[in-house]
Design a protein around this motif. Structure first.
Motif, PDB file in Angstrom:
ATOM      1  N   ALA A  66       0.847  -1.197   0.000  1.00  0.00           N
ATOM      2  CA  ALA A  66       0.000   0.000   0.000  1.00  0.00           C
ATOM      3  C   ALA A  66       0.883   1.248   0.000  1.00  0.00           C
ATOM      4  N   TRP A  67       1.980   1.203   0.768  1.00  0.00           N
ATOM      5  CA  TRP A  67       2.912   2.327   0.806  1.00  0.00           C
ATOM      6  C   TRP A  67       3.562   2.518  -0.568  1.00  0.00           C
ATOM      7  N   VAL A  68       4.037   1.419  -1.177  1.00  0.00           N
ATOM      8  CA  VAL A  68       4.662   1.486  -2.496  1.00  0.00           C
ATOM      9  C   VAL A  68       3.672   2.035  -3.532  1.00  0.00           C
ATOM     10  N   GLN A  69       2.441   1.529  -3.510  1.00  0.00           N
ATOM     11  CA  GLN A  69       1.441   2.005  -4.470  1.00  0.00           C
ATOM     12  C   GLN A  69       1.151   3.488  -4.271  1.00  0.00           C
ATOM     13  N   GLY A  70       1.145   3.953  -3.035  1.00  0.00           N
ATOM     14  CA  GLY A  70       0.942   5.374  -2.772  1.00  0.00           C
ATOM     15  C   GLY A  70       2.083   6.220  -3.312  1.00  0.00           C
ATOM     16  N   PHE A  71       3.309   5.745  -3.137  1.00  0.00           N
ATOM     17  CA  PHE A  71       4.482   6.442  -3.656  1.00  0.00           C
ATOM     18  C   PHE A  71       4.406   6.527  -5.181  1.00  0.00           C
ATOM     19  N   VAL A  72       4.082   5.410  -5.816  1.00  0.00           N
ATOM     20  CA  VAL A  72       3.996   5.377  -7.281  1.00  0.00           C
ATOM     21  C   VAL A  72       2.853   6.274  -7.767  1.00  0.00           C
ATOM     22  N   THR A  73       1.736   6.259  -7.069  1.00  0.00           N
ATOM     23  CA  THR A  73       0.616   7.116  -7.440  1.00  0.00           C
ATOM     24  C   THR A  73       1.008   8.590  -7.356  1.00  0.00           C
ATOM     25  N   ALA A  74       1.724   8.967  -6.298  1.00  0.00           N
ATOM     26  CA  ALA A  74       2.187  10.352  -6.165  1.00  0.00           C
ATOM     27  C   ALA A  74       3.152  10.698  -7.296  1.00  0.00           C
ATOM     28  N   THR A  75       4.024   9.766  -7.651  1.00  0.00           N
ATOM     29  CA  THR A  75       4.948   9.983  -8.767  1.00  0.00           C
ATOM     30  C   THR A  75       4.176  10.185 -10.069  1.00  0.00           C
ATOM     31  N   ASN A  76       3.154   9.370 -10.272  1.00  0.00           N
ATOM     32  CA  ASN A  76       2.357   9.474 -11.498  1.00  0.00           C
ATOM     33  C   ASN A  76       1.699  10.844 -11.645  1.00  0.00           C
ATOM     34  N   MET A  77       1.424  11.507 -10.535  1.00  0.00           N
ATOM     35  CA  MET A  77       0.791  12.828 -10.605  1.00  0.00           C
ATOM     36  C   MET A  77       1.717  13.851 -11.254  1.00  0.00           C
ATOM     37  N   THR A  78       3.011  13.585 -11.243  1.00  0.00           N
ATOM     38  CA  THR A  78       3.965  14.529 -11.819  1.00  0.00           C
ATOM     39  C   THR A  78       4.422  14.114 -13.217  1.00  0.00           C
ATOM     40  N   ARG A  79       3.876  13.021 -13.735  1.00  0.00           N
ATOM     41  CA  ARG A  79       4.296  12.498 -15.034  1.00  0.00           C
ATOM     42  C   ARG A  79       3.225  12.714 -16.093  1.00  0.00           C
ATOM     43  N   PRO A  80       3.662  12.809 -17.360  1.00  0.00           N
ATOM     44  CA  PRO A  80       2.681  12.909 -18.447  1.00  0.00           C
ATOM     45  C   PRO A  80       1.957  11.572 -18.627  1.00  0.00           C
ATOM     46  N   ASP A  81       0.887  11.590 -19.393  1.00  0.00           N
ATOM     47  CA  ASP A  81       0.096  10.371 -19.616  1.00  0.00           C
ATOM     48  C   ASP A  81       0.931   9.224 -20.174  1.00  0.00           C
ATOM     49  N   ASN A  82       1.902   9.524 -21.018  1.00  0.00           N
ATOM     50  CA  ASN A  82       2.712   8.444 -21.600  1.00  0.00           C
ATOM     51  C   ASN A  82       3.876   8.039 -20.700  1.00  0.00           C
ATOM     52  N   GLY A  83       3.900   8.513 -19.475  1.00  0.00           N
ATOM     53  CA  GLY A  83       4.964   8.168 -18.538  1.00  0.00           C
ATOM     54  C   GLY A  83       4.454   7.577 -17.238  1.00  0.00           C
ATOM     55  N   GLN A  84       3.217   7.137 -17.232  1.00  0.00           N
ATOM     56  CA  GLN A  84       2.611   6.597 -16.021  1.00  0.00           C
ATOM     57  C   GLN A  84       3.186   5.217 -15.686  1.00  0.00           C
ATOM     58  N   ILE A  85       3.347   4.946 -14.401  1.00  0.00           N
ATOM     59  CA  ILE A  85       3.792   3.641 -13.923  1.00  0.00           C
ATOM     60  C   ILE A  85       2.553   2.867 -13.502  1.00  0.00           C
ATOM     61  N   ASP A  86       2.422   1.643 -13.968  1.00  0.00           N
ATOM     62  CA  ASP A  86       1.278   0.802 -13.616  1.00  0.00           C
ATOM     63  C   ASP A  86       1.341   0.489 -12.127  1.00  0.00           C
ATOM     64  N   THR A  87       0.247   0.662 -11.422  1.00  0.00           N
ATOM     65  CA  THR A  87       0.205   0.414  -9.981  1.00  0.00           C
ATOM     66  C   THR A  87      -0.293  -0.985  -9.654  1.00  0.00           C
ATOM     67  N   ASP A  88      -0.229  -1.895 -10.604  1.00  0.00           N
ATOM     68  CA  ASP A  88      -0.608  -3.284 -10.375  1.00  0.00           C
ATOM     69  C   ASP A  88       0.206  -3.857  -9.216  1.00  0.00           C
ATOM     70  N   ARG A  89      -0.478  -4.325  -8.192  1.00  0.00           N
ATOM     71  CA  ARG A  89       0.169  -4.808  -6.966  1.00  0.00           C
ATOM     72  C   ARG A  89       1.168  -5.933  -7.239  1.00  0.00           C
ATOM     73  N   GLU A  90       0.768  -6.922  -8.008  1.00  0.00           N
ATOM     74  CA  GLU A  90       1.646  -8.069  -8.237  1.00  0.00           C
ATOM     75  C   GLU A  90       2.889  -7.666  -9.028  1.00  0.00           C
ATOM     76  N   GLY A  91       2.709  -6.805 -10.038  1.00  0.00           N
ATOM     77  CA  GLY A  91       3.843  -6.335 -10.826  1.00  0.00           C
ATOM     78  C   GLY A  91       4.827  -5.527  -9.995  1.00  0.00           C
ATOM     79  N   LEU A  92       4.307  -4.604  -9.192  1.00  0.00           N
ATOM     80  CA  LEU A  92       5.170  -3.807  -8.321  1.00  0.00           C
ATOM     81  C   LEU A  92       5.860  -4.697  -7.289  1.00  0.00           C
ATOM     82  N   ALA A  93       5.106  -5.624  -6.700  1.00  0.00           N
ATOM     83  CA  ALA A  93       5.675  -6.513  -5.675  1.00  0.00           C
ATOM     84  C   ALA A  93       6.813  -7.347  -6.255  1.00  0.00           C
TER      85      ALA A  93
END
Length: 124
Positions: A66-93
């Protein structure tokens, strides 16, 4: 305004990541990759443990992810649409697990920063 403040706080965490004191909060900042690996061995990326009496409890892996997904979500807010990181739990884990196996002494925060840096803005 919210977006600017969130981006500034994220940048502070990233810019001080190489120094002894890290600005940030939560389990990712203080817990080691070794702790993450220990929790992952017990429950994998599962969100909860179901007991025989039917009760369900979140796992430590759930808290870490949950912490990792929150960090990635915050990062995505600063990225363009073509630079988003998928927040899929299994992939991130899986990515974090592989990183932590190579760097068990580092914090989960450092592993997540490495994840964000490994996926540059504009990746497809």
């Amino acid at each position: 305004m919210k977006r600017s403040l969130l981006a500034a706080s994220l940048l502070c965490t990233v810019s001080f990541a190489g120094q002894a004191q890290i600005i940030g909060h939560g389990v990712g900042v203080h817990d080691s990759c070794g702790s993450f690996l220990s929790a992952f061995k017990k429950a994998g990326p599962d969100r909860a443990i179901r007991l025989g009496n039917g009760e369900t409890y979140p796992t430590m892996t759930n808290h870490y992810m949950a912490w990792v997904q929150g960090f990635v979500t915050a990062t995505n807010m600063t990225r363009p649409d073509n630079g988003q990181i998928d927040t899929d739990r299994e992939g991130l884990a899986g990515w974090i697990k592989n990183y932590c196996e190579k760097h068990p002494e580092q914090t989960l925060n450092m592993a997540t920063i490495a994840l964000v840096r490994a996926l540059p803005i504009g990746f497809q």
